[in-house]
Enzyme design. Structure first.
Site, PDB file in Angstrom:
ATOM      1  N   GLU A 178       0.030   0.177   7.804  1.00 55.03           N
ATOM      2  CA  GLU A 178      -0.078  -0.226   6.399  1.00 55.03           C
ATOM      3  C   GLU A 178      -0.382  -1.721   6.361  1.00 55.03           C
ATOM      4  O   GLU A 178       0.191  -2.502   7.125  1.00 55.03           O
ATOM      5  CB  GLU A 178       1.244   0.079   5.681  1.00 55.03           C
ATOM      6  CG  GLU A 178       1.429  -0.556   4.325  1.00 55.03           C
ATOM      7  CD  GLU A 178       0.366  -0.164   3.323  1.00 55.03           C
ATOM      8  OE1 GLU A 178      -0.180  -1.079   2.676  1.00 55.03           O
ATOM      9  OE2 GLU A 178       0.085   1.029   3.201  1.00 55.03           O
ATOM     10  N   CYS A 237      -7.312  10.499  -3.781  1.00 53.96           N
ATOM     11  CA  CYS A 237      -7.165  10.375  -5.229  1.00 53.96           C
ATOM     12  C   CYS A 237      -8.510  10.201  -5.928  1.00 53.96           C
ATOM     13  O   CYS A 237      -8.541  10.008  -7.144  1.00 53.96           O
ATOM     14  CB  CYS A 237      -6.239   9.210  -5.579  1.00 53.96           C
ATOM     15  SG  CYS A 237      -6.771   7.617  -4.922  1.00 53.96           S
TER      16      CYS A 237
END
Length: 424
Positions: free
Chosen positions: A308, A382
């Site tokens: 991340e 998404c």
């Protein structure tokens, strides 16, 4: 009216034929494509033309090859039209006064899912190489009052509200109907804030947090060669999925729909069930605070690395997953993969989970993931177009999508979430 006489503010009577990616609808005027808001395929509407020279297709098309328009009157309504779920975004209100964020709120919610499936299918057909059937878009069980997170803006005159649709104009509203009741109540109480933005967040404990980012702070931290005052560490909150707790910053990333994190955790677990080799290495890319690393561990993975770019999110992930022995790495995913190293050794035969931002993983990341030769890849998306483009790259490298599921995690907006399983 001819194209040569078209000008901003002109009214056009349009027959709407389809939905486009991004929550707008397709019509034609004298052969020219018009993207029109607040309509439904099958309707005839009267729409006000936006600046005909300012459109952009977003995919490299000549911006003058199409127009944008905003519905101001419905001449022949679809059977699927309903009173807007957010009255202040209704077509009866002037377009510049309609708040954004509920661009499908005028459509029966079951038909919204039909339209979202069409958008996903078109993206797969156009960008993924064809031959992939879009799944039905699954309901979550909560279509109203689902937003646990709302971002509002404060303009230079002190007005507080969301932005108007497709603009940066603050529109004060009486209620935030998609928000959780406590978030709506907190929004109604806001007064006297400095210019900037405020995020209202309702975590699992139900207590709404307020995170204010002033315009003065933004300018101070954004000025080149100048350091602004250090921001205090943000408040932390706790979210839960099943029996596991996840600590994160109040303004950190977490799914907005209260059912979303658990639903996606379950969907990824179902896709990867029986495919996780305990002796292989496994990667959780764009891992945030560790949601899908916990999924992998539950499926039997023992060597897990989560990657991340946010240092604070990585620190939270390390703490959230300490009992599972997960290695948490702060790095951009593309740089991590390019660097290789011990964390990527043994991924051949392992699994990789990708949960990239709206722009997708991109060709370089996809190529590097494929080069690791994992046994299975779970891709959480998404954005349907970004997903389709990445699927095309994966397919060119020998990985095929075996299963797709789509979820309506953003009712009354055009957004949806898709989960794909890819194997060689």
């Amino acid at each position: 009216m001819t194209d040569s006489h078209a000008s901003e503010g002109a009214l056009l009577d349009l027959d709407v034929t389809a939905i486009a990616h991004g929550g707008v609808f397709i019509a034609r005027h004298e052969g020219r494509v018009v993207f029109v808001s607040d309509a439904i395929p099958g309707e005839r509407v009267r729409a006000r033309l936006a600046d005909p020279s300012s459109g952009s297709a977003g995919d490299g098309a000549d911006k003058r090859s199409f127009w944008r328009a905003e519905t101001v009157e419905v001449l022949d309504a679809s059977e699927h039209r309903r009173p807007h779920v957010w009255p202040e975004a209704d077509v009866s209100r002037a377009p510049e006064q309609r708040p954004g964020g509920a661009d499908l709120g005028h459509i029966d919610v079951a038909h919204q899912r039909v339209l979202k499936r069409r958008v996903l299918q078109e993206a797969l057909d156009r960008f993924a190489g064809g031959g992939i059937d879009a799944p039905e878009v699954e309901a979550t069980g909560t279509d109203e009052n689902w937003r646990t997170r709302v971002t509002l803006h404060v303009d230079d005159e002190g007005r507080i509200g969301p932005f108007a649709a497709r603009s940066h104009r603050v529109v004060p509203v009486a209620a935030h109907v998609l928000a959780r009741p406590a978030v709506d109540a907190a929004a109604r109480e806001l007064r006297g804030l400095p210019e900037g933005r405020i995020e209202l967040v309702e975590p699992a404990d139900g207590e709404v947090r307020r995170v204010l980012r002033t315009e003065a702070e933004r300018l101070a931290h954004g000025t080149r060669g100048r350091r602004g005052p250090r921001r205090p560490a943000p408040e932390t909150i706790v979210e839960r999925v099943g029996e596991r707790s996840f600590t994160l910053d109040a303004d950190g990333f977490w799914q907005i729909h209260p059912a979303a994190a658990g639903l996606l955790d379950g969907a990824v677990a179902e896709l990867l069930d029986g495919r996780v080799d305990p002796d292989a290495a496994h990667l959780d890319l764009y891992g945030g605070v560790g949601l899908f690393s916990a999924t992998l561990a539950r499926l039997g993975a023992r060597r897990i690395t989560t990657v991340e770019s946010s240092a604070r999110a990585t620190r939270h992930a390390a703490a959230n997953l300490r009992d599972l022995g997960v290695q948490a790495v702060t790095a951009r995913v593309d740089r991590f993969l390019r660097g290789g190293g011990e964390a990527t050794e043994g991924v051949a035969g392992g699994t990789v989970i990708l949960d990239p931002p709206r722009s997708g993983a991109g060709r370089a990341v996809v190529e590097d993931v494929a080069a690791l030769d994992p046994a299975a890849i779970a891709y959480v998306a998404c954005d349907p177009v970004a997903l389709a483009r990445d699927l095309a790259t994966f397919r060119g490298l020998g990985f095929e999508p075996r299963t797709l599921r789509a979820f309506d995690l953003f009712p009354h907006s055009h957004h949806l979430e898709t989960v794909a399983l890819l194997t060689r």
